[in-house]
Design an enzyme around this catalytic site. Structure first.
Site, PDB file in Angstrom:
ATOM      1  N   ARG A 121      36.973  32.785  38.348  1.00  0.00           N
ATOM      2  CA  ARG A 121      35.597  33.175  38.094  1.00  0.00           C
ATOM      3  C   ARG A 121      35.204  32.699  36.697  1.00  0.00           C
ATOM      4  O   ARG A 121      36.041  32.588  35.809  1.00  0.00           O
ATOM      5  CB  ARG A 121      35.451  34.699  38.149  1.00  0.00           C
ATOM      6  CG  ARG A 121      35.337  35.243  39.564  1.00  0.00           C
ATOM      7  CD  ARG A 121      35.106  36.736  39.568  1.00  0.00           C
ATOM      8  NE  ARG A 121      36.235  37.445  39.025  1.00  0.00           N
ATOM      9  CZ  ARG A 121      36.264  38.027  37.837  1.00  0.00           C
ATOM     10  NH1 ARG A 121      35.187  38.000  37.057  1.00  0.00           N
ATOM     11  NH2 ARG A 121      37.333  38.644  37.404  1.00  0.00           N
ATOM     12  N   TYR A 127      35.447  27.951  44.235  1.00  0.00           N
ATOM     13  CA  TYR A 127      36.577  28.868  44.069  1.00  0.00           C
ATOM     14  C   TYR A 127      36.210  30.347  44.218  1.00  0.00           C
ATOM     15  O   TYR A 127      35.290  30.854  43.561  1.00  0.00           O
ATOM     16  CB  TYR A 127      37.230  28.691  42.690  1.00  0.00           C
ATOM     17  CG  TYR A 127      38.423  29.589  42.559  1.00  0.00           C
ATOM     18  CD1 TYR A 127      39.660  29.200  43.091  1.00  0.00           C
ATOM     19  CD2 TYR A 127      38.324  30.852  42.002  1.00  0.00           C
ATOM     20  CE1 TYR A 127      40.749  30.041  43.033  1.00  0.00           C
ATOM     21  CE2 TYR A 127      39.418  31.693  41.942  1.00  0.00           C
ATOM     22  CZ  TYR A 127      40.626  31.289  42.455  1.00  0.00           C
ATOM     23  OH  TYR A 127      41.701  32.123  42.419  1.00  0.00           O
ATOM     24  N   LYS A 167      32.561  39.765  44.713  1.00  0.00           N
ATOM     25  CA  LYS A 167      32.079  40.319  43.439  1.00  0.00           C
ATOM     26  C   LYS A 167      30.557  40.229  43.320  1.00  0.00           C
ATOM     27  O   LYS A 167      29.922  41.129  42.781  1.00  0.00           O
ATOM     28  CB  LYS A 167      32.727  39.598  42.261  1.00  0.00           C
ATOM     29  CG  LYS A 167      34.235  39.491  42.337  1.00  0.00           C
ATOM     30  CD  LYS A 167      34.950  40.809  42.181  1.00  0.00           C
ATOM     31  CE  LYS A 167      36.452  40.573  42.083  1.00  0.00           C
ATOM     32  NZ  LYS A 167      37.231  41.772  41.928  1.00  0.00           N
ATOM     33  N   HIS A 187      34.649  48.956  41.372  1.00  0.00           N
ATOM     34  CA  HIS A 187      35.773  48.019  41.387  1.00  0.00           C
ATOM     35  C   HIS A 187      37.064  48.827  41.536  1.00  0.00           C
ATOM     36  O   HIS A 187      37.835  48.961  40.588  1.00  0.00           O
ATOM     37  CB  HIS A 187      35.742  47.229  40.069  1.00  0.00           C
ATOM     38  CG  HIS A 187      36.649  46.042  40.030  1.00  0.00           C
ATOM     39  ND1 HIS A 187      37.062  45.461  38.853  1.00  0.00           N
ATOM     40  CD2 HIS A 187      37.222  45.328  41.012  1.00  0.00           C
ATOM     41  CE1 HIS A 187      37.846  44.434  39.118  1.00  0.00           C
ATOM     42  NE2 HIS A 187      37.970  44.339  40.415  1.00  0.00           N
ATOM     43  N   SER A 226      41.726  43.594  35.485  1.00  0.00           N
ATOM     44  CA  SER A 226      42.642  42.665  36.133  1.00  0.00           C
ATOM     45  C   SER A 226      43.997  42.685  35.422  1.00  0.00           C
ATOM     46  O   SER A 226      44.101  43.106  34.263  1.00  0.00           O
ATOM     47  CB  SER A 226      42.064  41.258  36.135  1.00  0.00           C
ATOM     48  OG  SER A 226      41.721  40.907  34.827  1.00  0.00           O
ATOM     49  N   CYS A 258      46.556  44.580  36.067  1.00  0.00           N
ATOM     50  CA  CYS A 258      47.160  45.906  35.928  1.00  0.00           C
ATOM     51  C   CYS A 258      47.827  46.356  37.231  1.00  0.00           C
ATOM     52  O   CYS A 258      48.216  47.514  37.360  1.00  0.00           O
ATOM     53  CB  CYS A 258      46.129  46.929  35.502  1.00  0.00           C
ATOM     54  SG  CYS A 258      45.541  46.684  33.815  1.00  0.00           S
ATOM     55  N   ASP A 288      40.453  46.390  46.267  1.00  0.00           N
ATOM     56  CA  ASP A 288      39.617  45.816  45.204  1.00  0.00           C
ATOM     57  C   ASP A 288      38.267  46.507  45.017  1.00  0.00           C
ATOM     58  O   ASP A 288      37.824  46.671  43.896  1.00  0.00           O
ATOM     59  CB  ASP A 288      39.391  44.323  45.482  1.00  0.00           C
ATOM     60  CG  ASP A 288      38.866  43.565  44.269  1.00  0.00           C
ATOM     61  OD1 ASP A 288      39.257  43.899  43.139  1.00  0.00           O
ATOM     62  OD2 ASP A 288      38.054  42.641  44.449  1.00  0.00           O
ATOM     63  N   ARG A 309      45.896  32.073  44.817  1.00  0.00           N
ATOM     64  CA  ARG A 309      45.532  33.229  45.648  1.00  0.00           C
ATOM     65  C   ARG A 309      45.960  33.082  47.099  1.00  0.00           C
ATOM     66  O   ARG A 309      46.152  31.978  47.595  1.00  0.00           O
ATOM     67  CB  ARG A 309      44.006  33.386  45.638  1.00  0.00           C
ATOM     68  CG  ARG A 309      43.411  33.637  44.264  1.00  0.00           C
ATOM     69  CD  ARG A 309      43.351  35.085  43.961  1.00  0.00           C
ATOM     70  NE  ARG A 309      43.004  35.355  42.563  1.00  0.00           N
ATOM     71  CZ  ARG A 309      42.542  36.528  42.138  1.00  0.00           C
ATOM     72  NH1 ARG A 309      42.345  37.511  42.978  1.00  0.00           N
ATOM     73  NH2 ARG A 309      42.295  36.715  40.868  1.00  0.00           N
TER      74      ARG A 309
HETATM   75  O1  SAT Z   1      37.920  35.429  42.283  1.00  0.00           O
HETATM   76  S1  SAT Z   1      37.696  36.875  42.501  1.00  0.00           S
HETATM   77  O2  SAT Z   1      36.587  37.340  41.672  1.00  0.00           O
HETATM   78  O3  SAT Z   1      37.394  37.150  43.883  1.00  0.00           O
HETATM   79  C1  SAT Z   1      39.080  37.722  42.071  1.00  0.00           C
HETATM   80  C2  SAT Z   1      39.035  38.099  40.647  1.00  0.00           C
HETATM   81  O4  SAT Z   1      38.926  37.226  39.788  1.00  0.00           O
HETATM   82  O5  SAT Z   1      39.103  39.313  40.360  1.00  0.00           O
HETATM   83 MN    MN Z   2      38.941  42.626  41.380  1.00  0.00          MN
END
Ligand code: SAT
Ligand code: MN
Length: 596
Positions: free
Chosen positions: A71, A199, A208, A228, A250, A252, A279, A372
């Site tokens: 992201r 991506y 998100k 979240h 993230s 954790c 998530d 991923r």
């Molecule tokens: O790429 S995502 O936003 O779906 C996963 C992340 O970065 O938390």
């Molecule tokens: Mn997340």
């Protein structure tokens, strides 16, 4: 062939098609036949590689562009009418300017390409929590990922009927030009535009962009919450199950906690953990005056590196069929995949995630650290029998957490909802420089929503406080920290399955069956009340986990907390008059308590 006669939908698609100019428009109907044809097409063009179908049935491999692996928060904008509505923690762009600027980028971007129309539902179709989105995209990879991560197809359009209440998502790959990459959210218009990326969170617009940024705004307007958070259920030997929702920044271990396996002693007694989501949680007030939650997603978009049969067998098993792997190592000899931390046998003579020759013995990483898997939630061995319950699951406890070397104790409970909102608002994580014993750089990440809140975070906190006033049976709010280090930088708590012991204490507090010690920061467990039976953890040398050492992880370190107060003041100062008065009061109380 269109899947709807909904005029608002059709005229919007028409308008977007006029701008992007695709050669053809194809509706995604959610059928296996269509998905299979798209997979074949992606394999033919090299967009995806079909993996060994005996070992990994239905699994595929994809590499993104090298400049497009995560992201991009710096290029993510909340395009609300005014900057104040986006707030001090979001990038803001004037909606008119944003549309004009991005229209130039989208213009003719799909010439020679196909525009896929993906009708999707966040939440089980027919659930009162569910919301409809439509994503237009020129990427088969996006289509196939959305088919795993959301509910897709004709039934979604039937649910929408002739309503205009849907999220308008537009995505085009364009040239994957970083300088022209934009992730634009228009909460007031129910609209998301994303360009020049291929991506994950940039382009799977249900995740998100919709389920957090747009939905958090919708929740504010409609009196519910988009958070979240993972959701898990703890089943007791009696057969009763209690649910918690937990927010972490993230890195954790959110997916690991969501799929936790209790220690053997507990398993033997009949305890079990069920995953509802890893998530995102959408929460609504239920008939009992409490909060119920659904996982709006249908899959896991999890980080691959570090996932193995020991760290998270449930996640690994989830990826063994129907999964798309992105930016891991492709083992071409076997038709399988590999990543750092999967096992100790990296394939030899293969290429890294970039597709370049790679020699694992040099220590160079083969998989991208943010590589991923996109796996169907239904694959998960511990998926909750209620994960698609249209009414959601009742939440007993909300848990916030972060990675703190010294400051936060293993667990503490807030005094009440308002204090709990404060605890969420001061969430923070330290960079893993902390692992070397030094206290790392603190990044404040309120409710783990810093990059995901679709409006002014001051208003968001006020919304949390207002929701609390409507709850007669509010979940109790806790904070955990699995990452406390001793003087030598060694983890004082083992984490993973043993975190169950903390969950047990939390649930006992919810039912009022265990006491606690009141401190400056909230309620802290008596060490004797966290069950260490059957625990075999060595902190370092011959220092074992026992009640005495547990007491050390439960200590409130006043000096560190006072440093934190200073950093919280800095955060709060950014909000000016948008900072809820209640939170300012809570901060004063904390400071006074600490100085007593
Ligand atoms: O790429 S995502 O936003 O779906 C996963 C992340 O970065 O938390
Ligand atoms: Mn997340």
């Amino acid at each position: 062939m269109s899947l709807t006669t909904n005029k608002a939908v059709l005229s919007w698609i028409d308008e977007m098609a006029k701008m992007t100019n695709p050669d053809r428009i194809v509706w995604i109907d959610g059928s296996e036949e269509q998905a299979e044809a798209l997979r074949a097409e992606a394999v033919a063009t090299g967009e995806m590689i079909k993996l060994n179908q005996e070992k990994l049935p239905g699994c595929y491999y994809h590499r993104t562009a090298v400049n497009d692996v995560a992201r991009v928060e710096g290029r993510t904008f909340i395009c609300a009418p005014t900057k104040e509505e986006a707030g001090p923690t979001n990038n803001w762009m004037d909606p008119k300017e944003a549309y004009a600027m991005a229209s130039e980028i989208f213009k003719n971007s799909m010439v020679g390409r196909t525009m896929y129309v993906i009708p999707f539902s966040m939440g089980a179709i027919g659930s009162p929590f569910a919301k409809v989105g439509i994503e237009l995209t020129d990427s088969i990879y996006v289509v196939l990922n959305m088919c795993i991560m959301t509910r897709v197809g004709k039934a979604v359009m039937d649910m929408l009927g002739d309503s205009e209440d849907f999220v308008h998502g537009l995505h085009a790959r364009c040239d994957i030009d970083e300088e022209k990459r934009y992730i634009l959210q228009f909460p007031q218009d129910n609209t998301i535009w994303s360009c020049n990326s291929g991506y994950g969170g940039n382009v799977l617009l249900g995740k998100k962009c919709f389920a957090l940024r747009i939905a958090s705004y919708q929740g504010w307007k409609e009196s519910w919450m988009a958070e979240h958070m993972l959701i898990l259920g703890v089943e007791f030997p009696s057969g009763e199950t209690k649910y918690v929702a937990a927010a972490f920044p993230s890195a954790c271990g959110k997916t690991n906690l969501a799929m936790l396996i209790p220690p053997k002693d507990y398993l033997d007694k009949g305890y079990k953990v069920w995953t509802v989501g890893d998530d995102i949680a959408w929460l609504r007030i239920n008939d009992e005056g409490g909060l119920s939650a659904v996982n709006p997603e249908a899959g896991f978009f999890g980080v691959a590196p570090g996932t193995n049969m020991k760290s998270n067998p449930n996640a690994l098993i989830s990826t063994q069929k129907g999964t798309i792997f992105t930016n891991v190592v492709y083992n071409s000899a076997e038709g399988t995949v590999w990543w750092e931390g999967l096992d100790k046998n990296p394939p030899k003579g293969e290429n890294n995630w970039k597709g370049e020759p790679w020699d694992p013995t040099t220590g160079e990483k083969g998989a991208h650290p943010n590589s991923r898997f996109t796996a169907p939630a239904a694959n998960c061995p511990c998926i909750s029998p209620r994960w698609e319950d249209p009414a959601g699951v009742p939440i007993s406890a909300i848990i916030f957490g972060g990675r703190r070397a010294k400051t936060a104790p293993l667990v503490y409970q807030s005094r009440d909802w308002q204090h709990g909102v404060f605890v969420g608002s001061i969430m923070a994580s330290e960079t893993t420089a902390a692992a070397s014993g030094a206290v790392g750089v603190v990044r404040r990440d309120p409710m783990a929503m810093l990059p995901f809140c679709g409006y002014n975070m001051g208003d968001y906190w006020q919304h949390w406080l207002d929701m609390g006033k409507k709850l007669t049976n509010a979940p109790k709010i806790f904070n955990v920290n699995w990452f406390r280090l001793n003087e030598n930088g060694k983890f004082m708590w083992p984490g993973f399955g043993d975190n169950f012991r903390v969950l047990e204490w939390i649930l006992k507090r919810c039912e009022g069956s265990v006491g606690a010690r009141e401190t400056a920061i909230g309620y802290i467990p008596y060490a004797k009340d966290i069950n260490l039976e059957g625990m075999d953890y060595t902190i370092e040398g011959d220092i074992k986990m026992n009640e005495e050492n547990l007491d050390k992880i439960l200590a409130v370190e006043t000096d560190y907390w006072l440093e934190d107060v200073a950093s919280i003041k800095e955060l709060y100062a950014k909000f000016g008059s948008k900072l809820p008065r209640e939170l300012a009061t809570e901060l004063e109380t904390l400071e006074t308590n600490l100085k007593k």
